[in-house]
Design a protein around this motif. Structure first.
Motif, PDB file in Angstrom:
ATOM      1  N   VAL A  84       0.822  -1.227   0.000  1.00 21.18           N
ATOM      2  CA  VAL A  84       0.000   0.000   0.000  1.00 21.18           C
ATOM      3  C   VAL A  84       0.852   1.272   0.000  1.00 21.18           C
ATOM      4  O   VAL A  84       0.357   2.353  -0.262  1.00 21.18           O
ATOM      5  CB  VAL A  84      -0.944   0.060   1.222  1.00 21.18           C
ATOM      6  N   PHE A  85       2.141   1.124   0.323  1.00 22.59           N
ATOM      7  CA  PHE A  85       3.068   2.262   0.233  1.00 22.59           C
ATOM      8  C   PHE A  85       4.005   1.969  -0.931  1.00 22.59           C
ATOM      9  O   PHE A  85       4.858   1.076  -0.867  1.00 22.59           O
ATOM     10  CB  PHE A  85       3.863   2.402   1.528  1.00 22.59           C
ATOM     11  N   THR A  86       3.806   2.683  -2.032  1.00 17.55           N
ATOM     12  CA  THR A  86       4.594   2.471  -3.240  1.00 17.55           C
ATOM     13  C   THR A  86       4.412   3.710  -4.101  1.00 17.55           C
ATOM     14  O   THR A  86       4.091   4.781  -3.591  1.00 17.55           O
ATOM     15  CB  THR A  86       4.163   1.172  -3.964  1.00 17.55           C
ATOM     16  N   PHE A  87       4.623   3.594  -5.394  1.00 15.57           N
ATOM     17  CA  PHE A  87       4.299   4.679  -6.317  1.00 15.57           C
ATOM     18  C   PHE A  87       3.185   4.148  -7.217  1.00 15.57           C
ATOM     19  O   PHE A  87       3.117   2.942  -7.466  1.00 15.57           O
ATOM     20  CB  PHE A  87       5.547   5.059  -7.124  1.00 15.57           C
ATOM     21  N   VAL A  88       2.337   5.031  -7.720  1.00 15.65           N
ATOM     22  CA  VAL A  88       1.194   4.595  -8.533  1.00 15.65           C
ATOM     23  C   VAL A  88       1.593   3.720  -9.723  1.00 15.65           C
ATOM     24  O   VAL A  88       0.795   2.937 -10.232  1.00 15.65           O
ATOM     25  CB  VAL A  88       0.358   5.805  -9.035  1.00 15.65           C
ATOM     26  N   ALA A  89       2.857   3.845 -10.151  1.00 18.07           N
ATOM     27  CA  ALA A  89       3.349   3.036 -11.287  1.00 18.07           C
ATOM     28  C   ALA A  89       3.163   1.547 -11.042  1.00 18.07           C
ATOM     29  O   ALA A  89       2.951   0.788 -11.990  1.00 18.07           O
ATOM     30  CB  ALA A  89       4.828   3.329 -11.534  1.00 18.07           C
ATOM     31  N   SER A  90       3.254   1.117  -9.775  1.00 17.99           N
ATOM     32  CA  SER A  90       3.160  -0.317  -9.480  1.00 17.99           C
ATOM     33  C   SER A  90       1.839  -0.882  -9.989  1.00 17.99           C
ATOM     34  O   SER A  90       1.813  -1.889 -10.684  1.00 17.99           O
ATOM     35  CB  SER A  90       3.250  -0.571  -7.971  1.00 17.99           C
ATOM     36  N   PHE A  91       0.741  -0.229  -9.613  1.00 20.43           N
ATOM     37  CA  PHE A  91      -0.542  -0.794 -10.064  1.00 20.43           C
ATOM     38  C   PHE A  91      -0.875  -0.413 -11.498  1.00 20.43           C
ATOM     39  O   PHE A  91      -1.577  -1.134 -12.194  1.00 20.43           O
ATOM     40  CB  PHE A  91      -1.690  -0.501  -9.081  1.00 20.43           C
ATOM     41  N   GLU A  92      -0.330   0.719 -11.966  1.00 19.82           N
ATOM     42  CA  GLU A  92      -0.552   1.076 -13.379  1.00 19.82           C
ATOM     43  C   GLU A  92       0.003  -0.019 -14.297  1.00 19.82           C
ATOM     44  O   GLU A  92      -0.635  -0.418 -15.276  1.00 19.82           O
ATOM     45  CB  GLU A  92       0.137   2.408 -13.708  1.00 19.82           C
ATOM     46  N   ALA A 311      11.374  25.651  10.077  1.00 23.36           N
ATOM     47  CA  ALA A 311      12.830  25.864  10.176  1.00 23.36           C
ATOM     48  C   ALA A 311      13.493  25.893   8.796  1.00 23.36           C
ATOM     49  O   ALA A 311      14.717  26.005   8.692  1.00 23.36           O
ATOM     50  CB  ALA A 311      13.447  24.759  11.030  1.00 23.36           C
ATOM     51  N   GLY A 312      12.700  25.745   7.741  1.00 22.99           N
ATOM     52  CA  GLY A 312      13.244  25.817   6.382  1.00 22.99           C
ATOM     53  C   GLY A 312      13.975  24.564   5.948  1.00 22.99           C
ATOM     54  O   GLY A 312      14.787  24.602   5.016  1.00 22.99           O
ATOM     55  N   VAL A 313      13.697  23.441   6.624  1.00 22.88           N
ATOM     56  CA  VAL A 313      14.342  22.181   6.226  1.00 22.88           C
ATOM     57  C   VAL A 313      13.489  21.567   5.112  1.00 22.88           C
ATOM     58  O   VAL A 313      12.417  21.027   5.369  1.00 22.88           O
ATOM     59  CB  VAL A 313      14.455  21.193   7.421  1.00 22.88           C
ATOM     60  N   ASP A 314      13.960  21.664   3.872  1.00 21.25           N
ATOM     61  CA  ASP A 314      13.144  21.173   2.752  1.00 21.25           C
ATOM     62  C   ASP A 314      13.352  19.668   2.552  1.00 21.25           C
ATOM     63  O   ASP A 314      14.180  19.045   3.211  1.00 21.25           O
ATOM     64  CB  ASP A 314      13.479  21.942   1.463  1.00 21.25           C
ATOM     65  N   GLY A 315      12.555  19.105   1.650  1.00 20.00           N
ATOM     66  CA  GLY A 315      12.743  17.698   1.265  1.00 20.00           C
ATOM     67  C   GLY A 315      12.371  16.689   2.337  1.00 20.00           C
ATOM     68  O   GLY A 315      12.825  15.551   2.293  1.00 20.00           O
ATOM     69  N   CYS A 316      11.532  17.092   3.304  1.00 15.78           N
ATOM     70  CA  CYS A 316      11.066  16.126   4.307  1.00 15.78           C
ATOM     71  C   CYS A 316       9.592  15.808   4.004  1.00 15.78           C
ATOM     72  O   CYS A 316       8.780  16.722   3.857  1.00 15.78           O
ATOM     73  CB  CYS A 316      11.197  16.694   5.717  1.00 15.78           C
ATOM     74  N   PHE A 317       9.283  14.533   3.889  1.00 16.37           N
ATOM     75  CA  PHE A 317       7.961  14.124   3.400  1.00 16.37           C
ATOM     76  C   PHE A 317       7.164  13.377   4.454  1.00 16.37           C
ATOM     77  O   PHE A 317       7.700  12.552   5.191  1.00 16.37           O
ATOM     78  CB  PHE A 317       8.120  13.216   2.168  1.00 16.37           C
ATOM     79  N   TYR A 318       5.860  13.681   4.476  1.00 17.50           N
ATOM     80  CA  TYR A 318       4.918  12.945   5.323  1.00 17.50           C
ATOM     81  C   TYR A 318       4.016  12.169   4.354  1.00 17.50           C
ATOM     82  O   TYR A 318       2.980  12.656   3.910  1.00 17.50           O
ATOM     83  CB  TYR A 318       4.118  13.940   6.175  1.00 17.50           C
ATOM     84  N   TRP A 319       4.453  10.977   4.006  1.00 18.73           N
ATOM     85  CA  TRP A 319       3.816  10.205   2.934  1.00 18.73           C
ATOM     86  C   TRP A 319       2.374   9.813   3.262  1.00 18.73           C
ATOM     87  O   TRP A 319       1.603   9.493   2.353  1.00 18.73           O
ATOM     88  CB  TRP A 319       4.597   8.917   2.652  1.00 18.73           C
ATOM     89  N   TYR A 320       2.043   9.801   4.532  1.00 24.33           N
ATOM     90  CA  TYR A 320       0.711   9.371   4.958  1.00 24.33           C
ATOM     91  C   TYR A 320      -0.375  10.166   4.227  1.00 24.33           C
ATOM     92  O   TYR A 320      -1.452   9.651   3.945  1.00 24.33           O
ATOM     93  CB  TYR A 320       0.603   9.575   6.469  1.00 24.33           C
ATOM     94  N   ASP A 321      -0.067  11.437   3.900  1.00 26.76           N
ATOM     95  CA  ASP A 321      -1.047  12.300   3.219  1.00 26.76           C
ATOM     96  C   ASP A 321      -0.779  12.423   1.724  1.00 26.76           C
ATOM     97  O   ASP A 321      -1.367  13.272   1.062  1.00 26.76           O
ATOM     98  CB  ASP A 321      -0.974  13.730   3.804  1.00 26.76           C
ATOM     99  N   ASN A 322       0.123  11.611   1.188  1.00 31.29           N
ATOM    100  CA  ASN A 322       0.605  11.850  -0.173  1.00 31.29           C
ATOM    101  C   ASN A 322      -0.178  11.038  -1.208  1.00 31.29           C
ATOM    102  O   ASN A 322      -0.324   9.825  -1.073  1.00 31.29           O
ATOM    103  CB  ASN A 322       2.101  11.491  -0.230  1.00 31.29           C
ATOM    104  N   ASN A 323      -0.653  11.703  -2.247  1.00 32.45           N
ATOM    105  CA  ASN A 323      -1.523  10.991  -3.198  1.00 32.45           C
ATOM    106  C   ASN A 323      -0.778  10.140  -4.227  1.00 32.45           C
ATOM    107  O   ASN A 323      -1.373   9.322  -4.897  1.00 32.45           O
ATOM    108  CB  ASN A 323      -2.509  11.949  -3.878  1.00 32.45           C
ATOM    109  N   TRP A 324       0.531  10.317  -4.363  1.00 34.89           N
ATOM    110  CA  TRP A 324       1.295   9.463  -5.290  1.00 34.89           C
ATOM    111  C   TRP A 324       1.701   8.147  -4.631  1.00 34.89           C
ATOM    112  O   TRP A 324       1.922   7.148  -5.301  1.00 34.89           O
ATOM    113  CB  TRP A 324       2.592  10.148  -5.724  1.00 34.89           C
ATOM    114  N   THR A 368       5.590   8.108  10.097  1.00 36.17           N
ATOM    115  CA  THR A 368       6.838   8.140   9.312  1.00 36.17           C
ATOM    116  C   THR A 368       7.143   9.502   8.707  1.00 36.17           C
ATOM    117  O   THR A 368       6.259  10.116   8.087  1.00 36.17           O
ATOM    118  CB  THR A 368       6.744   7.114   8.149  1.00 36.17           C
ATOM    119  N   ILE A 369       8.382   9.921   8.862  1.00 34.44           N
ATOM    120  CA  ILE A 369       8.887  11.092   8.127  1.00 34.44           C
ATOM    121  C   ILE A 369      10.104  10.631   7.334  1.00 34.44           C
ATOM    122  O   ILE A 369      10.958   9.897   7.857  1.00 34.44           O
ATOM    123  CB  ILE A 369       9.266  12.235   9.086  1.00 34.44           C
TER     124      ILE A 369
END
Ligand SMILES: Cc1ncc(COP(=O)(O)O)c(C=O)c1O
Length: 403
Positions: A84-92, A311-324, A368-369
């Protein structure tokens, strides 16, 4: 993580050779190409670096997954187990072949939970597809045993973990077939491209033909080649392969930088109260493209991510809310929404699991972060970042945001 951060003369030089010959296609035009066969050269290098007998390049990582499954004989109605945690390409890729994606839980490796895989096996299952998300791998030993027991194909999606290893073997080389992406944001980039590796001659030969309209590539008259079976065009262009070749030669130097930056950041935050790191299966070595950690619960993860942002720390992701990347936002899959109707077999297959709630995955993903590791950071940038990350997470802790 992305190779584009260190894009330079080596990539330009390889691409220039192709531009000078004018042959942008990977097949044919032997007389005009001044001896340049960049796709073939990159395939040979990929196979060598990944310690497999064969490699086949494709036009993307998504294409690599599609070609890999097609080359293993996957087709209409077959079930493919994926996380369930992957990229949409897997099921495409699965759906493109008329097969049925079956989603199952992840565990604290952030990849397929072997027990969840076991429970999802039916008499239609053909493939188990671990996706080595964010630089680290699934418990491949357990998955190999399951696949052996049930005679299933083990397909490793190593698109986000090129250069990692498991029990001394490169990720992607352990299953029956492994796939990589060389899109613009991957550790090795060629703009758009992908590849598969395998030790199985039949899978390779099928991939070679299938990715080029089923051409058998026998003889030197392309127009007269035979087509033993149906295929598509998933070819990489010679120009993309030229860039990829230069980047692949640099993979190990990229990994060295990634590992160093990862360790500096990990060290900086490892004593934050309540914070723990993603489990890497025994025998596994990450490719260090992301630093992945767990907060004690969803609230503290949400608060920590907002402190990092402030704090301006970029590139940190909270995948739980991510649609990809996470199932919660995949209504288009769950509702089988295509531009035209999907086959009844696919719709029924999705119907079978679409009401599942995946609580175990939510438990891990809500905490997860993942922080991207860049390879272009200067020494002072990485030190500043380590300091900012630590301060942001400590600030969250001191305001009671971390329990
Ligand atoms: C895990 C995973 N699999 C497959 C792909 C697809 O690769 P591409 O973008 O090259 O089609 C990606 C791309 O982000 C990915 O992250």
């Amino acid at each position: 993580m992305p190779g584009f951060e260190l894009f330079g003369d080596k990539e330009r030089d390889e691409a220039q050779q192709v531009l000078e010959s004018g042959v942008l296609m990977r097949y044919g035009f032997d007389g005009m190409r001044n001896g340049h066969w960049k796709a073939k050269e990159m395939e040979a290098l990929l196979a060598k670096r990944m310690q497999t007998k064969y490699a086949q390049l494709t036009s993307s990582g998504t294409a690599a997954l599609t070609v890999a499954m097609a080359s293993c004989g996957v087709g209409a109605g077959d079930e493919v187990i994926l996380p369930v945690f992957t990229f949409v390409a897997s099921f495409e890729a699965v759906i493109a072949l008329g097969a049925v994606p079956v989603l199952v839980d992840i565990d604290d490796t952030l990849t397929l939970d072997p027990e969840a895989v076991r429970k999802a096996i039916t008499n239609k299952t053909r493939v188990v597809m671990p996706v080595h998300m964010c630089g680290s791998m699934a418990d491949l030993g357990a998955l190999e045993r399951i696949c052996e027991e049930h005679q299933l194909i083990l397909l490793e999606d190593a698109c986000q973990a090129i250069g990692g290893s498991y029990n001394g073997k490169p990720l992607g080389s352990i299953g029956d077939v492994g796939c990589f992406s060389f899109d613009y944001v991957k550790t090795v980039t060629c703009g758009e491209g992908g590849g598969l590796i395998t030790n199985k001659e039949a899978v390779y030969s099928n991939a070679d033909h299938y990715s080029d309209h089923g051409h058998d590539h026998i003889g030197n008259d392309r127009g007269a080649e035979d087509h033993p079976f149906l295929g598509y065009n998933f070819r990489i262009s010679e120009l993309n392969a030229a860039v990829g070749l230069a980047q692949l030669r640099r993979l190990d130097s990229f990994l060295e930088i990634q590992e160093r930056h990862y360790n500096i950041l990990k060290e900086a935050i490892s004593s934050i109260p309540g914070l723990s790191f993603r489990r890497v299966p025994e025998g596994g070595v990450e490719n260090y493209s992301f630093l992945n950690f767990f907060m004690p619960d969803e609230d503290s993860a949400r608060n920590a991510i907002s402190e990092l942002k402030e704090a301006g720390v970029d590139g940190c992701f909270y995948w739980y809310d991510n649609n990809w990347h996470y199932h919660k936002k995949w209504d288009h899959l769950k509702n089988a929404t295509g531009l035209g109707p999907l086959s009844p077999v696919i719709r029924e297959g999705i119907e079978g699991w679409k009401a599942s709630t995946f609580e175990q995955s939510d438990h891990w993903m809500s905490r997860t972060i993942s922080c991207l590791i860049k390879i272009g950071w200067t020494e002072s940038e990485i030190q500043d970042r380590a300091h900012s990350m630590r301060s942001a997470l400590l600030a969250a802790a001191s305001t009671g945001k971390l329990s």
